[in-house]
Design an enzyme around this catalytic site. Structure first.
Site, PDB file in Angstrom:
ATOM      1  N   TYR A  93      17.790 -26.903 -26.968  1.00 67.11           N
ATOM      2  CA  TYR A  93      16.963 -26.991 -25.952  1.00 67.11           C
ATOM      3  C   TYR A  93      15.393 -27.211 -26.327  1.00 67.11           C
ATOM      4  CZ  TYR A  93      15.723 -22.130 -27.823  1.00 67.11           C
ATOM      5  OH  TYR A  93      15.793 -20.940 -28.738  1.00 67.11           O
TER       6      TYR A  93
ATOM      7  N   ASP B   8      11.767 -26.331 -26.028  1.00 64.39           N
ATOM      8  CA  ASP B   8      10.845 -25.429 -25.959  1.00 64.39           C
ATOM      9  C   ASP B   8       9.530 -25.630 -25.427  1.00 64.39           C
ATOM     10  OD1 ASP B   8      10.775 -22.567 -25.708  1.00 64.39           O
ATOM     11  OD2 ASP B   8      10.137 -22.120 -27.795  1.00 64.39           O
TER      12      ASP B   8
ATOM     13  N   ARG C  43      22.809 -22.901 -29.181  1.00 61.56           N
ATOM     14  CA  ARG C  43      21.974 -23.423 -28.335  1.00 61.56           C
ATOM     15  C   ARG C  43      20.864 -24.452 -28.479  1.00 61.56           C
ATOM     16  NH1 ARG C  43      17.447 -19.606 -25.381  1.00 61.56           N
ATOM     17  NH2 ARG C  43      16.729 -20.913 -23.740  1.00 61.56           N
TER      18      ARG C  43
ATOM     19  N   GLU D  61      16.748 -18.799 -34.934  1.00 60.33           N
ATOM     20  CA  GLU D  61      16.100 -19.858 -33.813  1.00 60.33           C
ATOM     21  C   GLU D  61      15.086 -20.886 -34.752  1.00 60.33           C
ATOM     22  OE1 GLU D  61      14.512 -17.346 -30.837  1.00 60.33           O
ATOM     23  OE2 GLU D  61      16.080 -16.045 -31.049  1.00 60.33           O
TER      24      GLU D  61
ATOM     25  N   GLU E 283      14.199 -27.197 -30.186  1.00 57.42           N
ATOM     26  CA  GLU E 283      14.817 -26.017 -30.761  1.00 57.42           C
ATOM     27  C   GLU E 283      16.164 -25.847 -30.874  1.00 57.42           C
ATOM     28  OE1 GLU E 283      12.204 -22.799 -29.900  1.00 57.42           O
ATOM     29  OE2 GLU E 283      13.578 -21.242 -30.416  1.00 57.42           O
TER      30      GLU E 283
END
Lengths: 500, 67
Positions: free
Chosen positions: A59, A61, A57, A9, A67
């Site tokens: 998004y 954050d 994914r 991540e 992220e």
């Protein structure tokens, strides 16, 4: 585990720089800029926190950081390619944001930086996930893994131009992240940053697996450095899982040690082993590497890159030990960056502490393929690259051969039929059929019959859906990664809304 | 499986590596002239992509804390 699930991540830094002749000073504030950046994401997925067709994914954050979390990968090159795809997506979003910002009457450039620290000392991370068997004794694991992770920065650090303060002169350090680690092991991430996070959300069958969450790593630009970072960590885990004696390098003061090691580029900083002698980071790494070399000699290579990982690992340790940094200055981020900083400083007559050198450090992490200095160095063969453009383009749209493929197909198919979904790493739900939601606990198989039959209820995929070509997909979207895989076969597609 | 260029590690103080005695040592040979030219061109390219005011750029790069 011979076959392991990996994920990473990445939190990115984000800034807007207005053109110098206009709006002197600051650009758009972070939250407003993040909204610009994520507008195409919201348009595609109706949320700023979505899974995309490649299974990953995307998004916003904490702290308005964009992220990207890679999908589950079971191969190191897939992992590195998926991570790079995340950089490309951020770049595509930044270009789109620049256009929208211009259309709203402002000027300037948007920068997305894959680094870990800003000029005010805020830090954001690069979090690694490794699937490990539930049976692994966690205390033993952390005892071996912590000293490995604390010293790993000398082989995998991204390097940092550290500005001076009252106590220390400006200098070059191995790691971006080392100064921002506050604890060895803990369950918190924002409040007290631990090296190993014990948050135990396996995203898999909790009876058999757990997810090891490592938040100490620097964001790497170099794919060769990434290979060494993930490859060496996997090997250490493999040895722990096999129950092989790994030696005792547990440190008396992990947080003191990680900082001390980061700031001593000679590699001579000595850190105390619990109840024992003092050792250098190179000695600890060598101790682990030698045992791993023996282990691999006995057990054989478990993937095709083991030889490359071990060779680069050994060479990186020699480079630090001898000060012969040229041994790795096209392959290891900190050494690639340091060579650039040293040469610019020498050639332009700049002393350490000059803002230009800090700017070079930041610009090294710019994801823009033309403007970013890492990419510029690759073009000039001052940095090696193991990813091909084709591999990265594939990673933008194609999930890796794991459960991510189930998720990707589920999302793409449902979108084509106009069916709303909610998904996460394990769940697959059609909003209209909530009771038929499918939980896929095994992260390895690429196909799940229950998900297949759920999708069959939407229509006949073989006759009703047509797979779009790359060209069709790239015409429709800000980023290939945010484009639909399928369209309904017989139907003319409505035009995409204009990019404003 | 070593696609990597094989570089010989040598300890500091060991002077017995004539062909790797690069930068600075042997000025004036064609190789080092080429290298200097290459470095100049690299630095010029960097100047074109970096924002001119380094201090402004660095100070302007402030984020909110992440995880």
């Amino acid at each position: 585990m011979d076959r392991r699930i990996y994920g990473v991540e990445t939190e990115f830094g984000l800034i807007h720089r207005p053109a110098s002749d206009q709006l002197p000073g600051r650009g758009l504030p972070p939250d407003e800029l993040a909204r610009y950046l994520f507008r195409p994401v919201v348009e595609f997925g109706r949320s700023s926190n979505i899974f995309i067709p490649n299974g990953s994914r995307l998004y916003l954050d904490v702290g308005s950081h964009p992220e990207y979390a890679t999908a589950e990968c079971d191969d190191l090159i897939d992992l590195i390619a998926s991570d790079r795809a995340g950089e490309m997506i951020m770049h595509h979003l930044a270009l789109a944001a620049e256009q929208r910002i211009a259309a709203d009457g402002f000027t300037g450039q948007v920068y997305v930086l894959k680094n870990n620290v800003d000029s005010a000392g805020n830090s954001y991370g690069s979090h690694e996930n490794y699937l490990i068997p539930r049976t692994t004794h966690f205390r033993r694991l952390s005892g071996i893994l912590l000293p490995f992770l604390i010293t790993r920065q000398i082989i995998a650090g991204a390097g940092r131009v550290v500005p001076g303060d009252e106590e220390t002169p400006p200098h070059f350090a191995f790691s971006q992240r080392a100064d921002h680690m506050w604890e060895g092991i803990s369950s918190a991430t924002t409040r007290s940053r631990p090296i190993i996070n014990t948050r135990d959300e396996p995203h898999a069958d909790a009876a058999t697996h757990r997810r090891l969450h490592v938040i100490v790593g620097d964001s790497n630009m170099s794919s060769t450095t990434s290979l060494l970072r993930y490859g060496s960590t996997d090997l250490v885990l493999r040895m722990i899982e096999a129950g092989v004696p790994v030696g005792d390098f547990e440190l008396e003061n992990p947080i003191g040690a990680i900082r001390q090691i980061s700031h001593d580029l000679t590699g001579q900083a000595r850190v105390r082993i619990r109840g024992g002698e003092e050792m250098t980071a190179v000695q600890i790494q060598r101790g682990l590497l030698e045992r791993i070399q023996r282990f691999v000699a006995e057990q054989g290579d478990h993937h095709e890159h083991v030889g490359q990982v071990l060779e680069l690992w050994e060479r990186a340790l020699t480079a630090v030990e001898t000060g012969e940094h040229h041994l790795i200055d096209t392959e290891i981020d900190w050494a690639i960056k340091k060579r650039l900083v040293d040469e610019v400083a020498a050639q332009r007559g700049l002393a350490m502490g000059h803002p230009r050198l800090e700017q070079l450090d930041m610009a090294y992490h710019d994801v823009h393929p033309e403007r970013g200095l890492f990419h510029l160095l690759v073009r000039r063969r001052r940095a090696q690259e193991i990813l091909t453009e084709a591999k990265v383009e594939e990673a933008l749209i194609t999930p890796p051969s794991t459960r991510a493929a189930v998720r990707g197909e589920f999302l793409s198919t449902a979108r084509a039929f106009g069916a709303e979904t909610t998904v996460d790493w394990v769940h697959h739900k059609l909003i209209d059929r909530p009771l038929e939601a499918v939980m896929v606990k095994d992260p390895f198989p690429v196909r799940d019959e229950r998900v297949e039959s759920l999708l069959d209820k939407l229509g006949d995929r073989s006759t009703q859906l047509r797979e779009l070509s790359i060209q069709e997909r790239s015409q429709r979207a800000v980023s290939l990664a945010l484009s639909d895989k399928y369209a309904l076969a017989a139907q003319a597609e409505p035009a995409e809304p204009p990019v404003i | 499986m070593s696609a990597q260029p094989q570089k010989q590690p040598n300890r500091p103080g060991g002077e017995e590596t004539p062909e790797s005695a690069d930068s600075g040592q042997v000025k004036g040979n064609p190789q080092s002239a080429e290298r200097a030219q290459e470095l100049d061109s690299l630095l010029d390219e960097i100047d074109t992509v970096l924002e001119a005011n380094a201090e402004e750029f660095v100070k302007g790069f402030v984020q909110k804390g992440g995880q």
